[in-house]
Design an enzyme around this catalytic site. Structure first.
Site, PDB file in Angstrom:
ATOM      1  CG  HIS A  49      -9.508 -71.744 -42.380  1.00  0.00           C
ATOM      2  ND1 HIS A  49      -8.648 -70.993 -43.148  1.00  0.00           N
ATOM      3  CD2 HIS A  49      -9.071 -73.029 -42.467  1.00  0.00           C
ATOM      4  CE1 HIS A  49      -7.729 -71.789 -43.676  1.00  0.00           C
ATOM      5  NE2 HIS A  49      -7.965 -73.034 -43.284  1.00  0.00           N
TER       6      HIS A  49
ATOM      7  CE  LYS B 117      -6.624 -71.825 -39.491  1.00  0.00           C
ATOM      8  NZ  LYS B 117      -5.967 -73.005 -38.952  1.00  0.00           N
TER       9      LYS B 117
END
Ligand code: NAP
Length: 265
Positions: free
Chosen positions: A153, A157
């Site tokens: 990601h 995040k």
């Protein structure tokens, strides 16, 4: 016309949800809530000119004043539960994409919806392709019990591992027989190098700028590997699932966890 309030409207996902709702003929973006950019017009933030929807940090007042029917939440693990409680208190259905909720949180939602008229859909991944990745992994796990998950990601995040990785591990865990390959004397000479474990499955979390949301489920068997990979290369990938949930949440009594349930998988 479904009246939608977006919580986290000034964020990356929230902004995308606002755009998606604005482009649907059967939905109306009646409110936008965020702790950032309070007082800004959401249309200005999205580069769409003035829309007359001003960002507020007062969720409860916004839901009541705008007679909202659905709250969509893409905020932060530290904020999402309070937002859900507020929505349910106001009798407003909740569609939740924020990840990082605990089992206790999910149990609380389940008990809250039992007492009131509003429903909740929580999906750790609204990308239809990611849901299929999980379903295909369930099939593979029956035949190839040795598996590890790599999730990748963007570097902003907040939680690790991703909700999708955890959900994948939970789905696979109940289906596979005992794994075959692990060395009984495995030793990490660099701490954490083998990743973390959920449901006795190794999960590796990569965080880098340039990434959006990606996952590989790698199965190993005798003389072969099988990799099931999904890439969300743009946040718009989540929007068909979010729109599906906004339309369905009113009809689905109680608490639904996972887009797969809405897709009938
Ligand atoms: P983001 O860009 O940081 O956006 C979150 C926004 O919510 C920020 O503007 C944040 O403000 C705001 N916020 C924080 N607390 C709030 C509160 N109490 N009320 C209202 N707004 C609040 O994050 P993102 O990338 O959009 O991701 C949001 C969440 O969605 C994360 O949990 C992420 O993992 C999840 N996600 C889910 C899916 C899915 O398919 N389910 C897909 C992608 C992402 P500040 O910046 O000032 O804190």
């Amino acid at each position: 016309m479904i009246k939608v309030v977006v919580a986290g409207a000034a964020g990356r996902m929230g902004g995308e949800v606002c755009k998606a709702v604005l482009s649907e003929p059967d939905m109306s973006l009646v409110g936008a809530v965020d702790v950032s950019s309070v007082g800004s017009d959401v249309g200005e933030l999205l580069g769409r000119g003035t829309l007359g929807v001003t960002i507020t940090d007062e969720l409860e007042a916004c839901l009541k004043e705008k007679s909202a029917q659905v709250m969509v939440d893409f905020t932060h693990p530290s904020a999402v539960m309070q937002n859900i409680r507020t929505a349910l208190k106001c009798g407003v259905h909740a569609v939740v994409g924020t990840t990082g909720m605990s089992e206790t949180d999910l149990a609380e939602i389940k008990s809250l919806v039992e007492d009131g008229p509003a429903n909740v859909v929580v999906a750790p991944n609204f990308a239809i392709g990611a849901v299929l990745m999980m379903k295909l992994s369930e099939i593979a796990a029956k035949y190839l019990p040795d598996v590890e998950i790599i999730e990748l990601h963007h570097n902003q995040k907040a939680d690790a591992p991703s909700g999708t990785a955890l959900k994948t591990a939970q789905l696979i865990a109940g289906l596979r027989s005992k794994e075959t390959s692990r060395s009984p004397v495995e030793k990490e000479t660099v701490k954490g190098v083998r990743g973390g474990k959920a449901e006795d499955i190794h999960i590796h979390s990569v965080r880098l700028p340039g990434l959006v949301a990606h996952q590989e489920v790698i199965f190993g068997g005798v003389g072969q590997t099988l990799t099931i990979r999904h890439d969300s290369i743009d946040r718009s990938s989540f929007m068909p699932g979010v729109l599906m949930a906004i339309r369905e949440v009113e009809k689905r009594k109680g608490f639904i966890y996972g887009l797969d349930k809405l897709m009938g998988l």
